[in-house]
Design a protein around this motif. Structure first.
Motif, short mmCIF file in Angstrom:
data_model
loop_
_atom_site.label_atom_id
_atom_site.label_comp_id
_atom_site.label_asym_id
_atom_site.label_seq_id
_atom_site.Cartn_x
_atom_site.Cartn_y
_atom_site.Cartn_z
N HIS A 2 -1.25 1.39 3.52
CA HIS A 2 -0.60 1.93 2.32
C HIS A 2 0.91 1.83 2.46
CE1 HIS A 2 -4.35 3.49 0.81
NE2 HIS A 2 -4.58 4.10 1.96
N TRP A 8 7.53 3.19 -2.65
CA TRP A 8 7.03 3.19 -4.02
C TRP A 8 8.14 3.61 -5.01
CZ3 TRP A 8 3.48 0.16 -5.23
CH2 TRP A 8 2.31 0.00 -4.47
N GLN A 25 2.59 -4.98 -5.36
CA GLN A 25 1.88 -5.18 -6.62
C GLN A 25 0.45 -5.66 -6.34
OE1 GLN A 25 3.90 -7.86 -9.28
NE2 GLN A 25 2.95 -6.91 -11.07
N HIS A 27 -1.20 -4.98 -3.68
CA HIS A 27 -1.89 -3.82 -3.14
C HIS A 27 -2.44 -2.95 -4.27
CE1 HIS A 27 -2.77 -0.58 -0.27
NE2 HIS A 27 -2.23 0.26 -1.15
N LEU A 28 -1.66 -2.76 -5.31
CA LEU A 28 -2.12 -1.97 -6.46
C LEU A 28 -3.32 -2.65 -7.13
CD1 LEU A 28 1.12 -0.84 -8.36
CD2 LEU A 28 -0.42 0.57 -6.99
N HIS A 29 -3.25 -3.98 -7.19
CA HIS A 29 -4.31 -4.73 -7.84
C HIS A 29 -5.59 -4.72 -7.03
CE1 HIS A 29 -1.13 -6.92 -10.42
NE2 HIS A 29 -1.64 -5.87 -11.04
N ASN A 31 -6.89 -2.14 -6.29
CA ASN A 31 -7.48 -0.86 -6.72
C ASN A 31 -7.45 0.22 -5.65
OD1 ASN A 31 -8.02 -1.53 -9.38
ND2 ASN A 31 -9.94 -2.53 -8.82
N CYS A 35 -2.56 4.90 -4.06
CA CYS A 35 -1.27 4.32 -4.40
C CYS A 35 -1.09 4.21 -5.91
CB CYS A 35 -1.08 2.98 -3.71
SG CYS A 35 -0.76 3.15 -1.93
N GLN A 36 -2.17 3.91 -6.63
CA GLN A 36 -2.07 3.82 -8.08
C GLN A 36 -1.67 5.17 -8.68
OE1 GLN A 36 -5.92 2.28 -9.11
NE2 GLN A 36 -5.22 0.14 -9.14
N VAL A 39 2.01 5.81 -7.91
CA VAL A 39 2.87 4.99 -8.76
C VAL A 39 2.88 5.55 -10.19
CG1 VAL A 39 3.07 2.71 -9.87
CG2 VAL A 39 2.74 2.88 -7.40
#
Ligand SMILES: [Zn+2]
Length: 209
Positions: A2, A8, A25, A27-29, A31, A35-36, A39
């Protein structure tokens, strides 16, 4: 792996290094819900604070708001050393001119001189209500700034302040209170160094008709 909250924050504010931002980005994708969520909440905070930064607040609004928390001190003459002014002239010591005074209105003219300034006073006694109206002008030969900085004046019985005002830019003022013996006019500059005391009983009280 993470990313840290600090990373972030930079990402959300668009301050992250380009290569790192691309990785984050990605990493966010993947899922990563932790982190999502981070953010999402950081984005809201950033949106709010960038709106605040964009607001231009007029400087007088800021100083007014500051004044609420830091009210301007209004120094009292009680905090200053007091010096008695010299009485230069008192019309009540002059021979009366026939018909110069009417029965229901008396005006006494007094001039005081102190180290700081000269005070030219008109003391008017309104007989029916025993009200005294004191109009005056302070002038100075040494420093006009003394008046410009806002000299304050007060009528006192020695203990209580009965009336208080600030002289205007010309040094003029008007004070009103119920007439009594032992009244003093005090004049002082908020910057000091001393309060000037003018004893209105200096020679004799206002004559009664
Ligand atoms: Zn993550």
């Amino acid at each position: 792996v993470h990313y840290s909250e600090g990373q972030w924050i930079d990402y959300v504010r668009g301050l992250a290094d380009q290569a790192l931002a691309t990785e984050m980005q990605a990493h966010l994708h993947l899922n990563c819900t932790a982190c999502q969520a981070l953010v999402a909440s950081l984005s809201m905070v950033e949106a709010t604070s960038s709106r605040d930064r964009a607001l231009s607040v007029p400087s007088e609004v800021i100083s007014r708001a500051m004044a609420i928390f830091r009210p301007e001190p209004r120094p009292s003459f009680l905090d200053l050393p007091r010096r008695v002014a010299e009485l230069l002239f008192d019309s009540s010591q002059q021979p009366l001119l026939a018909g110069a005074r009417s029965a229901d209105q008396q005006v006494r003219h007094m001039v005081f001189q102190s180290r700081v300034f000269r005070a030219d006073l008109q003391v008017e006694l309104l007989s029916p209500k025993r009200m005294m109206v004191l109009t005056g002008q302070l002038s100075t030969q040494t420093s006009e700034a003394v008046i410009a900085e806002g000299v304050r004046v007060a009528l006192t019985d020695g203990n209580l302040t009965l009336a208080e005002a600030q002289a205007n830019e010309f040094g003029e003022f008007e004070l009103e209170c119920r007439f009594q013996m032992g009244l003093q006019l005090v004049a002082w500059s908020p910057q000091g160094p001393e309060a000037v005391v003018m004893d209105l009983d200096a020679t004799s009280a206002i004559r009664k008709t």
